[in-house]
Design a protein around this motif. Structure first.
Motif, PDB file in Angstrom:
ATOM      1  N   TYR A 109      61.728  33.829  41.436  1.00 17.59           N
ATOM      2  CA  TYR A 109      61.725  34.679  42.623  1.00 17.59           C
ATOM      3  C   TYR A 109      61.041  33.920  43.740  1.00 17.59           C
ATOM      4  N   ARG A 110      61.222  34.382  44.942  1.00 16.53           N
ATOM      5  CA  ARG A 110      60.626  33.722  46.096  1.00 16.53           C
ATOM      6  C   ARG A 110      59.240  34.301  46.349  1.00 16.53           C
ATOM      7  N   GLU A 111      58.236  33.463  46.311  1.00 18.63           N
ATOM      8  CA  GLU A 111      56.871  33.915  46.533  1.00 18.63           C
ATOM      9  C   GLU A 111      56.565  33.925  48.032  1.00 18.63           C
ATOM     10  N   THR A 112      56.276  35.107  48.548  1.00 20.69           N
ATOM     11  CA  THR A 112      56.014  35.281  49.974  1.00 20.69           C
ATOM     12  C   THR A 112      54.619  35.846  50.249  1.00 20.69           C
ATOM     13  N   VAL A 113      53.908  36.229  49.201  1.00 21.07           N
ATOM     14  CA  VAL A 113      52.629  36.920  49.349  1.00 21.07           C
ATOM     15  C   VAL A 113      51.547  36.167  48.586  1.00 21.07           C
ATOM     16  N   VAL A 114      50.379  36.100  49.166  1.00 15.28           N
ATOM     17  CA  VAL A 114      49.232  35.505  48.481  1.00 15.28           C
ATOM     18  C   VAL A 114      48.686  36.514  47.469  1.00 15.28           C
ATOM     19  N   ILE A 115      48.710  36.153  46.187  1.00 19.67           N
ATOM     20  CA  ILE A 115      48.095  36.983  45.152  1.00 19.67           C
ATOM     21  C   ILE A 115      46.917  36.204  44.585  1.00 19.67           C
ATOM     22  N   ASP A 116      45.728  36.670  44.912  1.00 17.64           N
ATOM     23  CA  ASP A 116      44.516  36.004  44.446  1.00 17.64           C
ATOM     24  C   ASP A 116      44.231  36.418  43.007  1.00 17.64           C
ATOM     25  N   GLU A 117      43.857  35.460  42.189  1.00 17.63           N
ATOM     26  CA  GLU A 117      43.495  35.745  40.813  1.00 17.63           C
ATOM     27  C   GLU A 117      41.984  35.831  40.698  1.00 17.63           C
ATOM     28  N   ALA A 118      41.497  36.909  40.075  1.00 14.50           N
ATOM     29  CA  ALA A 118      40.060  37.092  39.874  1.00 14.50           C
ATOM     30  C   ALA A 118      39.826  37.516  38.432  1.00 14.50           C
ATOM     31  N   PRO A 119      39.960  36.581  37.485  1.00 14.72           N
ATOM     32  CA  PRO A 119      39.792  36.922  36.065  1.00 14.72           C
ATOM     33  C   PRO A 119      38.390  37.472  35.786  1.00 14.72           C
ATOM     34  N   VAL A 120      38.340  38.459  34.896  1.00  9.57           N
ATOM     35  CA  VAL A 120      37.077  39.095  34.525  1.00  9.57           C
ATOM     36  C   VAL A 120      36.512  38.378  33.304  1.00  9.57           C
ATOM     37  N   THR A 121      35.295  37.886  33.409  1.00 10.29           N
ATOM     38  CA  THR A 121      34.686  37.126  32.323  1.00 10.29           C
ATOM     39  C   THR A 121      33.596  37.899  31.588  1.00 10.29           C
ATOM     40  N   GLY A 122      33.149  38.998  32.184  1.00  6.23           N
ATOM     41  CA  GLY A 122      32.092  39.777  31.548  1.00  6.23           C
ATOM     42  C   GLY A 122      31.673  40.939  32.418  1.00  6.23           C
ATOM     43  N   ASP A 123      30.631  41.650  31.990  1.00  3.69           N
ATOM     44  CA  ASP A 123      30.133  42.786  32.750  1.00  3.69           C
ATOM     45  C   ASP A 123      29.615  42.336  34.106  1.00  3.69           C
ATOM     46  N   GLY A 124      29.851  43.176  35.133  1.00  2.00           N
ATOM     47  CA  GLY A 124      29.276  42.862  36.426  1.00  2.00           C
ATOM     48  C   GLY A 124      30.146  43.242  37.591  1.00  2.00           C
ATOM     49  N   VAL A 125      29.697  42.883  38.787  1.00  2.00           N
ATOM     50  CA  VAL A 125      30.393  43.212  40.032  1.00  2.00           C
ATOM     51  C   VAL A 125      31.542  42.236  40.250  1.00  2.00           C
ATOM     52  N   LEU A 126      32.720  42.777  40.553  1.00  2.34           N
ATOM     53  CA  LEU A 126      33.901  41.961  40.818  1.00  2.34           C
ATOM     54  C   LEU A 126      34.155  41.799  42.312  1.00  2.34           C
ATOM     55  N   ALA A 127      33.830  42.826  43.081  1.00  3.33           N
ATOM     56  CA  ALA A 127      34.066  42.782  44.529  1.00  3.33           C
ATOM     57  C   ALA A 127      33.130  43.775  45.199  1.00  3.33           C
ATOM     58  N   ARG A 128      32.702  43.414  46.399  1.00  7.58           N
ATOM     59  CA  ARG A 128      31.838  44.307  47.171  1.00  7.58           C
ATOM     60  C   ARG A 128      32.330  44.325  48.611  1.00  7.58           C
ATOM     61  N   THR A 129      32.633  45.510  49.123  1.00 14.18           N
ATOM     62  CA  THR A 129      33.073  45.686  50.497  1.00 14.18           C
ATOM     63  C   THR A 129      32.200  46.767  51.131  1.00 14.18           C
ATOM     64  N   PRO A 130      32.317  46.982  52.451  1.00 16.84           N
ATOM     65  CA  PRO A 130      31.530  48.058  53.063  1.00 16.84           C
ATOM     66  C   PRO A 130      31.848  49.433  52.478  1.00 16.84           C
ATOM     67  N   GLY A 131      33.070  49.601  51.935  1.00 11.20           N
ATOM     68  CA  GLY A 131      33.469  50.910  51.451  1.00 11.20           C
ATOM     69  C   GLY A 131      33.293  51.154  49.969  1.00 11.20           C
ATOM     70  N   TYR A 132      33.089  50.097  49.180  1.00 11.12           N
ATOM     71  CA  TYR A 132      32.968  50.288  47.728  1.00 11.12           C
ATOM     72  C   TYR A 132      32.491  49.017  47.048  1.00 11.12           C
ATOM     73  N   THR A 133      32.027  49.203  45.813  1.00  9.98           N
ATOM     74  CA  THR A 133      31.768  48.101  44.891  1.00  9.98           C
ATOM     75  C   THR A 133      32.660  48.292  43.682  1.00  9.98           C
ATOM     76  N   LEU A 134      33.385  47.246  43.299  1.00  7.61           N
ATOM     77  CA  LEU A 134      34.231  47.272  42.105  1.00  7.61           C
ATOM     78  C   LEU A 134      33.516  46.493  41.009  1.00  7.61           C
ATOM     79  N   SER A 135      33.316  47.142  39.869  1.00  4.18           N
ATOM     80  CA  SER A 135      32.632  46.475  38.762  1.00  4.18           C
ATOM     81  C   SER A 135      33.401  46.683  37.470  1.00  4.18           C
ATOM     82  N   ALA A 136      33.046  45.921  36.442  1.00  5.87           N
ATOM     83  CA  ALA A 136      33.729  45.979  35.148  1.00  5.87           C
ATOM     84  C   ALA A 136      32.708  46.013  34.031  1.00  5.87           C
ATOM     85  N   ARG A 137      33.086  46.669  32.918  1.00 10.03           N
ATOM     86  CA  ARG A 137      32.282  46.672  31.712  1.00 10.03           C
ATOM     87  C   ARG A 137      33.191  46.435  30.515  1.00 10.03           C
ATOM     88  N   ARG A 138      32.671  45.681  29.559  1.00 13.78           N
ATOM     89  CA  ARG A 138      33.437  45.358  28.355  1.00 13.78           C
ATOM     90  C   ARG A 138      33.569  46.584  27.455  1.00 13.78           C
TER      91      ARG A 138
END
Length: 301
Positions: A109-138
């Motif tokens: 397929y034709r790739e037209t969009v940037v898709i960032d990869e952010a693999p999860v390696t363990g517990d913790g914060v994945l992203a922080r913005t003014p509106g939210y914090t995204l975190s993960a737990r095993r």
């Protein structure tokens, strides 16, 4: 339309049924969309639910079993076909990188969009913005699995009667919010503490510390309840929860709205999951998920 709502695209577990598609869920959080666990058929379910590729900003995969990830290939290709104008980020267990790569490049397929990869390696914060914090737990499942939580920062709620008391009106209301004070009047004098909203997404897992941590104090908890309580031995063997177990977690964590989903094809009566959740002592708002259901997040306290 609610600025924060949970859209159910599919509610089956390993085997879809005539009435339940494989997993797929979209959380609308203000101007962003989180697509969770896109199983097979998610692209078509998005169409039926009125969800567009443009609505997706983050894709969050809990683990690489087919009912939670086989739809990723189609969704990624649709994102590119529709030329989504913003970057999209993919979160997934780092141990499943080879599966993600296969799905992302399953066909040409034709790739037209940037898709960032952010693999999860363990517990913790994945992203922080003014509106939210995204975190993960095993979690606890036969393959590596993570649950996700979105937490809004605490803020202040303006009290109109206090504004009137201090004669603050018009543009000055915005000014005191931005600057924290207006002359001798502080923001604390005309407002009160407002706890931020929180949302947790918990799929295939046995009871474990990660489940409890994700659920703690949540406004909305979306959680698998693959089995009924009488089949608890099967749940433990295969790394899943029962309806009663999921509800007990929500009860002890003080969850306000519990959404049960990911149902085994062996059960045909959705009301049985509700009965067992109530029997476990959960007394908050309860939803037994159905395909294409839209569930608004609870109003703030």
């Amino acid at each position: 339309m609610s600025a924060r709502e949970f859209v159910v695209l599919g509610t089956a577990s390993q085997v879809p049924t005539r009435h339940r598609n494989h997993n797929g869920y979209l959380l609308r959080w203000d101007g962003e969309g989180f697509l969770f666990d896109p199983g097979e058929g998610t692209q078509r379910q998005m169409l039926r639910a009125g969800v567009a590729a443009h609505d997706i900003h983050r894709m969050c995969v809990t683990h690489f079993h087919g009912d939670h990830s086989l739809g990723l290939a189609g969704v990624i290709q649709r994102i590119n076909l529709d030329r989504v104008p913003h970057p999209v980020t993919a979160h997934f267990p780092a141990s499943g990188q080879k599966f993600y790569d296969r799905l992302r490049h399953a066909t040409a397929y034709r790739e037209t969009v940037v898709i960032d990869e952010a693999p999860v390696t363990g517990d913790g914060v994945l992203a922080r913005t003014p509106g939210y914090t995204l975190s993960a737990r095993r979690l606890s499942h036969p393959v590596e699995s993570f649950g996700y939580r979105i937490t809004e920062p605490d803020g202040r709620r303006i009290l109109p009667e206090r504004l009137r008391q201090y004669g603050i009106q018009g543009p000055d209301v915005g000014r005191i919010q931005r600057e924290g004070a207006l002359g001798a009047v502080t923001l604390e004098q005309v407002s009160e503490h407002r706890r931020g909203q929180s949302f947790a997404f918990v799929m295939d897992t046995r009871l474990c510390e990660g489940v409890e941590a994700l659920a703690e104090g949540c406004d909305m908890l979306v959680i698998e309840s693959t089995f009924l309580d009488e089949d608890a031995h099967l749940a433990s063997e295969h790394g899943h929860l029962t309806a009663g177990q999921a509800a007990s977690v929500a009860r002890d964590a003080g969850v306000r709205h519990l959404v049960l989903t990911h149902f085994s094809q062996r059960y045909t009566d959705p009301a049985a999951f509700e009965r067992q959740a109530l029997a476990a002592g959960f007394d908050g708002e309860l939803t037994v998920a159905a395909d294409l259901l839209r569930v608004p997040l609870p109003k703030r306290h």
